[in-house]
Design a protein around this motif. Structure first.
Motif, short mmCIF file in Angstrom:
data_model
loop_
_atom_site.label_atom_id
_atom_site.label_comp_id
_atom_site.label_asym_id
_atom_site.label_seq_id
_atom_site.Cartn_x
_atom_site.Cartn_y
_atom_site.Cartn_z
N GLU A 129 19.29 0.55 -22.12
CA GLU A 129 18.47 1.52 -22.85
C GLU A 129 19.14 2.89 -22.93
O GLU A 129 18.67 3.77 -23.66
N THR A 130 20.18 3.10 -22.14
CA THR A 130 20.86 4.40 -22.17
C THR A 130 22.36 4.16 -22.24
O THR A 130 22.83 3.03 -22.04
N SER A 131 23.12 5.22 -22.50
CA SER A 131 24.58 5.10 -22.58
C SER A 131 25.15 4.58 -21.27
O SER A 131 26.00 3.70 -21.26
N SER A 132 24.66 5.11 -20.15
CA SER A 132 25.23 4.69 -18.87
C SER A 132 24.93 3.22 -18.59
O SER A 132 25.78 2.48 -18.09
N GLN A 133 23.73 2.77 -18.95
CA GLN A 133 23.41 1.35 -18.77
C GLN A 133 24.30 0.48 -19.66
O GLN A 133 24.72 -0.60 -19.26
N ALA A 134 24.59 0.98 -20.87
CA ALA A 134 25.44 0.21 -21.79
C ALA A 134 26.85 0.08 -21.23
O ALA A 134 27.48 -0.98 -21.33
N MET A 135 27.34 1.15 -20.61
CA MET A 135 28.70 1.11 -20.04
C MET A 135 28.74 0.15 -18.85
O MET A 135 29.67 -0.64 -18.70
N VAL A 136 27.70 0.20 -18.02
CA VAL A 136 27.64 -0.69 -16.86
C VAL A 136 27.57 -2.15 -17.32
O VAL A 136 28.17 -3.04 -16.73
N LYS A 137 26.87 -2.39 -18.43
CA LYS A 137 26.75 -3.76 -18.92
C LYS A 137 28.12 -4.30 -19.35
O LYS A 137 28.44 -5.46 -19.09
N VAL A 138 28.93 -3.47 -19.99
CA VAL A 138 30.27 -3.91 -20.39
C VAL A 138 31.07 -4.29 -19.14
O VAL A 138 31.71 -5.35 -19.09
N ALA A 139 30.99 -3.42 -18.12
CA ALA A 139 31.73 -3.71 -16.88
C ALA A 139 31.22 -4.99 -16.23
O ALA A 139 32.00 -5.82 -15.75
N ASP A 140 29.90 -5.19 -16.24
CA ASP A 140 29.31 -6.40 -15.64
C ASP A 140 29.77 -7.66 -16.37
O ASP A 140 30.05 -8.69 -15.75
N GLN A 141 29.82 -7.58 -17.70
CA GLN A 141 30.22 -8.77 -18.46
C GLN A 141 31.72 -9.06 -18.27
O GLN A 141 32.11 -10.22 -18.19
N LEU A 142 32.52 -8.00 -18.14
CA LEU A 142 33.94 -8.21 -17.85
C LEU A 142 34.10 -8.82 -16.46
O LEU A 142 34.92 -9.71 -16.24
N GLU A 143 33.27 -8.37 -15.53
CA GLU A 143 33.33 -8.91 -14.16
C GLU A 143 33.01 -10.42 -14.15
O GLU A 143 33.66 -11.19 -13.46
N ASN A 163 39.62 -0.92 -13.50
CA ASN A 163 39.84 0.45 -13.97
C ASN A 163 38.55 1.01 -14.60
O ASN A 163 38.13 2.14 -14.31
N LEU A 164 37.92 0.18 -15.43
CA LEU A 164 36.67 0.61 -16.07
C LEU A 164 35.59 0.87 -15.03
O LEU A 164 34.88 1.88 -15.08
N LYS A 165 35.49 -0.04 -14.08
CA LYS A 165 34.44 0.10 -13.05
C LYS A 165 34.64 1.38 -12.24
O LYS A 165 33.69 2.10 -11.97
N GLN A 166 35.90 1.64 -11.91
CA GLN A 166 36.18 2.85 -11.11
C GLN A 166 35.84 4.12 -11.91
O GLN A 166 35.30 5.07 -11.37
N HIS A 167 36.13 4.10 -13.20
CA HIS A 167 35.80 5.26 -14.02
C HIS A 167 34.28 5.43 -14.16
O HIS A 167 33.79 6.55 -14.21
N ILE A 168 33.58 4.30 -14.22
CA ILE A 168 32.11 4.39 -14.32
C ILE A 168 31.54 4.96 -13.03
O ILE A 168 30.68 5.85 -13.04
N VAL A 169 32.03 4.45 -11.90
CA VAL A 169 31.53 4.92 -10.60
C VAL A 169 31.81 6.41 -10.41
O VAL A 169 30.96 7.19 -10.00
N ALA A 170 33.05 6.81 -10.78
CA ALA A 170 33.42 8.22 -10.60
C ALA A 170 32.86 9.09 -11.73
O ALA A 170 32.86 10.32 -11.61
N ASP A 171 32.41 8.45 -12.82
CA ASP A 171 31.94 9.14 -14.01
C ASP A 171 32.98 10.13 -14.53
O ASP A 171 32.71 11.32 -14.69
N VAL A 172 34.21 9.62 -14.73
CA VAL A 172 35.27 10.47 -15.30
C VAL A 172 35.85 9.78 -16.54
O VAL A 172 35.82 8.55 -16.65
#
Lengths: 342, 125
Positions: free
Chosen positions: A120-134, A201-210
């Motif tokens: 429902e939000t940008s951050s959730q959408a980014m996490v979903k991409v990382a989850d599907q890649l995982e 790499n994506l996951k680390q950027h999401i966690v650090a939010d950079v």
């Protein structure tokens, strides 16, 4: 002084009374939820609601309702062959309705428009991409541990398996595998290890939010060092949804063996406010309606089972089943504008 | 399973059928025409009510039934209408977008989403 209708018809109307409350609970709640949710998803790109298919289904149910009422009339006139014919048409139309609904459901499932699965939000959408890649990484790594190419104490721990996969090109062949089999795994391991790196790499950027592109590495040590070097009050550029879109698009379009797999399994990030409540409302209302269609088909099936021995004893049955079927049509008459048009 | 009271009412079912088809076409037409959202909603729901009345009156034969239909259907109708009215003050007026705590964290993202959609909608018309 009783009600001047047969008991079976009275029973059916009482049942329909409860059904009215059952469906208006859903429909009423849906209307209220929509009124209270500014920004409810309505665009086709968000909802994949197909007005044409909904319209065709409306037409199908109207024709079927007409057929039922004519079948009942034929039963009253003791023209049982004609009644049977119209009931057959009704039943076939019910199958058509469910078929079209199935096509619609498949469209939703293909785009992951399911309750609880929509960011429902940008951050959730980014996490979903990382989850599907995982999920993909785990699946790919499982192939190596399952086939005995890599032996690990904890086969589910992808982080400890990754270095083993990286070293596979120089590793010794396990005795259980032939040369050609092992060579195939060695070749595939290059892309699979890269997929792991990309996901990590994506996951680390999401966690650090950079930012993915302005901050090259988000490994904890690198990230912390960069952050410490900043002047007081300054912060590293934050991760943006657009960057994740670009990152994923690169994985999908570049020339490498996993492009097809990523294309089919990882959805482009698409945040949709109120998407989950929309999907819940859509599936609960259309799902229960479809169940009612199936029940109607069973009722008509019992009449059709009589074949040429259908007689006037079934007249009440046809009338009451018809009332039920008209109610099913009635519910759709409201679901169509509420879900497909408004 | 049978009774002898199957009166035949002289209803032109085919005419009712065509009315229902016409109403469905009208609903789609209202959707296609670019009218203010509120007007579309009122028109489309009015057509749905007209269709529902046609089905109930003629296909379900309520037009020809006695007063028992009011006794049977009034309580359910009252309860059915009562539910949305009861829910409205809690959910309809302020669902989680305005008052719930998570909105504070989401505010920027929600605003961004709504801006994007407003731009896309503006472009479509």
């Amino acid at each position: 002084m009783g009600i001047p209708i047969p008991n079976s018809k009275l029973g059916m109307w009482l049942f329909l009374g409860t059904e009215i409350m059952f469906f208006t609970a859903f429909i009423g709640s849906y209307i209220v939820l929509r009124l209270g949710s500014n920004g409810w998803p309505t665009r086709y790109e968000d909802t994949h609601i197909n007005v044409l298919l909904g319209g065709i289904n409306t037409f199908v149910l109207i024709v079927s309702s007409y057929c039922v009422v004519v079948a009942h009339e034929a039963m009253a006139q003791k023209n049982f062959a004609r009644a049977r014919g119209y009931l057959w048409v009704t039943t076939i139309l019910a199958f058509v309705f469910l078929g079209i609904k199935g096509v619609e459901y498949k469209g939703k499932i293909d785009h992951d428009i399911l309750p609880g699965r929509i960011p429902e939000t940008s951050s959730q959408a980014m996490v979903k991409v990382a989850d599907q890649l995982e999920e993909l990484v785990r699946e790919r790594f499982h192939a190596y541990t399952h086939a005995g190419v890599i032996t690990a104490e904890r086969p589910a721990d992808v982080v400890t398996i990754a270095p083993l996969l990286q070293a596979l090109s120089t590793a010794e062949r396990p005795s259980a595998l032939t040369d050609s089999e092992f060579k195939r795994y060695q070749e595939a391991s290059v892309a699979d290890y890269e997929l792991f790196q990309k996901w990590m790499n994506l996951k680390q950027h999401i966690v650090a939010d950079v930012s993915l592109y302005e901050v090259e590495s988000a490994l904890p040590a690198d990230y912390l060092a960069k952050r410490d070097a900043l002047p007081e009050g300054a912060r590293l550029p934050a991760l943006k949804l657009e960057e994740v879109r670009r990152y994923l698009n690169d994985l999908k379009t570049r020339d490498w063996p996993l492009a097809g797999l990523i294309n089919s399994r990882v959805f482009d990030p698409h945040p949709m406010v109120y998407g989950n409540i929309f999907a819940s409302c859509y599936f609960i209302m259309t799902g229960f309606h479809a169940i009612h269609v199936i029940v109607g088909m069973i009722l008509f099936g019992m009449v059709l089972k009589q074949g040429s021995s259908l007689n006037e004893r079934w007249t009440d049955w046809v009338e009451n089943s018809g009332l039920y079927w008209h109610f099913v049509d009635l519910v759709w008459i409201f679901l169509f504008p509420l879900l497909y048009i408004i | 399973m049978s009774h002898d009271d199957h009166q035949t009412h002289h209803v032109n079912y085919l005419a009712v059928f065509f009315v229902l088809c016409g109403c469905t076409g009208l609903s789609v037409l209202f959707d296609v025409l670019s009218m203010p959202k509120g007007v579309t909603i009122v028109l489309v729901l009015a057509v749905a009510c007209a269709k529902a009345m046609s089905v109930m009156m003629y296909f379900m034969h309520l037009k020809f039934e006695g007063n028992w239909k009011y006794v049977l259907l009034a309580p359910t109708t009252i309860l059915a209408v009562g539910l949305p009215i009861a829910l409205f003050p809690d959910i309809g007026r302020s669902y989680y977008i305005n008052a719930a705590p998570q909105v504070t964290a989401w505010a920027d993202e929600v605003a961004e989403y709504e801006r994007e959609h407003a731009a896309a909608d503006g472009g479509a018309h």
